[in-house]
Design an enzyme around this catalytic site. Structure first.
Site, PDB file in Angstrom:
ATOM      1  N   HIS A 121       0.773  -1.280  -0.102  1.00  0.00           N
ATOM      2  CA  HIS A 121      -0.087   0.095  -0.110  1.00  0.00           C
ATOM      3  C   HIS A 121       0.966   1.097   0.016  1.00  0.00           C
ATOM      4  O   HIS A 121       1.160   1.900   0.973  1.00  0.00           O
ATOM      5  CB  HIS A 121      -0.747   0.212   1.431  1.00  0.00           C
ATOM      6  CG  HIS A 121      -2.060   1.158   1.190  1.00  0.00           C
ATOM      7  ND1 HIS A 121      -3.129   0.832   1.679  1.00  0.00           N
ATOM      8  CD2 HIS A 121      -2.016   2.330   0.773  1.00  0.00           C
ATOM      9  CE1 HIS A 121      -3.890   2.192   1.598  1.00  0.00           C
ATOM     10  NE2 HIS A 121      -3.161   2.857   0.984  1.00  0.00           N
TER      11      HIS A 121
ATOM     12  N   GLU B 215      -2.517  -1.774  -3.243  1.00  0.00           N
ATOM     13  CA  GLU B 215      -3.916  -0.875  -2.509  1.00  0.00           C
ATOM     14  C   GLU B 215      -3.429   0.757  -2.688  1.00  0.00           C
ATOM     15  O   GLU B 215      -1.948   1.116  -2.479  1.00  0.00           O
ATOM     16  CB  GLU B 215      -4.024  -1.300  -0.875  1.00  0.00           C
ATOM     17  CG  GLU B 215      -4.370  -2.644  -1.097  1.00  0.00           C
ATOM     18  CD  GLU B 215      -4.779  -3.124   0.759  1.00  0.00           C
ATOM     19  OE1 GLU B 215      -5.553  -3.932   0.671  1.00  0.00           O
ATOM     20  OE2 GLU B 215      -4.284  -2.199   1.414  1.00  0.00           O
TER      21      GLU B 215
ATOM     22  N   HIS C 246      -8.061  -5.440   7.640  1.00  0.00           N
ATOM     23  CA  HIS C 246      -7.651  -4.183   8.566  1.00  0.00           C
ATOM     24  C   HIS C 246      -8.125  -4.746   9.860  1.00  0.00           C
ATOM     25  O   HIS C 246      -9.265  -5.117  10.516  1.00  0.00           O
ATOM     26  CB  HIS C 246      -8.679  -2.927   8.243  1.00  0.00           C
ATOM     27  CG  HIS C 246      -7.898  -1.735   8.952  1.00  0.00           C
ATOM     28  ND1 HIS C 246      -6.919  -1.017   8.086  1.00  0.00           N
ATOM     29  CD2 HIS C 246      -7.897  -1.446  10.047  1.00  0.00           C
ATOM     30  CE1 HIS C 246      -6.506  -0.050   8.907  1.00  0.00           C
ATOM     31  NE2 HIS C 246      -7.127  -0.384  10.188  1.00  0.00           N
TER      32      HIS C 246
END
Length: 237
Positions: free
Chosen positions: A43, A70, A190
């Site tokens: 990410h 991401e 998450h």
């Protein structure tokens, strides 16, 4: 079986804290796959505070499972993804000052923007996923953008489950059921951890992939990376 994608951002954070190249993120990705990981997630953020854009280019030729990138679809990020052509791109509405991702997309409000971005990625053969909260309206809105999958933002579940509130899973179960009924694949991530992943997997239908980084790396300090990856794979069966 739900696939485990290991997010290696924290490895880059550790490297950057000291300078140099220890630990090496490319070697870690190779080892994670060797230990059983079925995907690698990165990410990159505009300030490159953990994963750097160059890391993404370095990882592309060595990731042999699924490569998931991401990020917020700003111009620089889109150029990166279109050049690297990962297996999957996951669109996240990162706020500029956020320490970590903290909300899913309002897929109704941003429908036109997301549709345009997704169309470009899919035209280049890249599977698309949208980070969403477990809200039925947002799931339906995701379908209208043309995305292939959604990624359920699981921080609320993880927080409530840690307090003993198992009912926190209901919204995720319902969101996943709806997604499956309208042709969307379901990912999640998450704050998922060894403590909550089995319960989440058992109660969320159509779960194709989980992306886990912070907890996995933290747990590895005690149990070792290879052991932890195998522990996740057992719990995801």
């Amino acid at each position: 079986m739900t696939k485990l994608s290991v997010n290696i951002n924290k490895i880059a954070t550790l490297r950057n804290s000291r300078g140099g190249d220890l630990p090496n993120v490319v070697k870690f990705a190779i080892d994670a796959e060797r230990f059983g990981a079925e995907g690698i997630t990165v990410h990159p953020r505009p300030d490159e505070r953990h994963i750097r854009y160059q890391d993404v280019f370095d990882l592309k030729p060595v990731v042999t499972t699924e490569f998931n990138i991401e990020g917020k679809p700003i111009g620089k990020f889109m150029d990166l993804v279109l050049e690297v052509k990962p297996t999957q791109v996951t669109l996240v509405p990162d706020a500029e000052n956020a320490i970590t991702s903290n909300a899913g997309w309002d897929t109704k409000r941003h429908k036109e923007f997301l549709s345009e971005v997704i169309s470009e990625f899919k035209a280049n053969g890249i599977r698309t996923s949208i980070f969403v909260d477990p809200v039925l309206e947002m799931v339906e809105g995701a379908r209208q953008t043309g995305t292939d999958r959604i990624e359920l933002y699981t921080e609320h579940f993880a927080s409530e489950y840690g307090k003993g509130n198992e009912n926190a899973i209901i919204a995720y179960s319902e969101a996943a059921k709806l997604a499956g009924s309208i042709g969307l694949g379901v990912n999640a991530g998450h704050d998922l951890s060894l403590d909550n992943i089995r319960f989440f997997k058992e109660n969320v239908p159509n779960l194709l992939e989980v992306s886990i980084g912070h907890a996995l790396i933290s747990e590895s300090l005690y149990f070792g990376v290879e052991n932890v990856i195998q522990m996740y794979l057992q719990k995801l069966k």
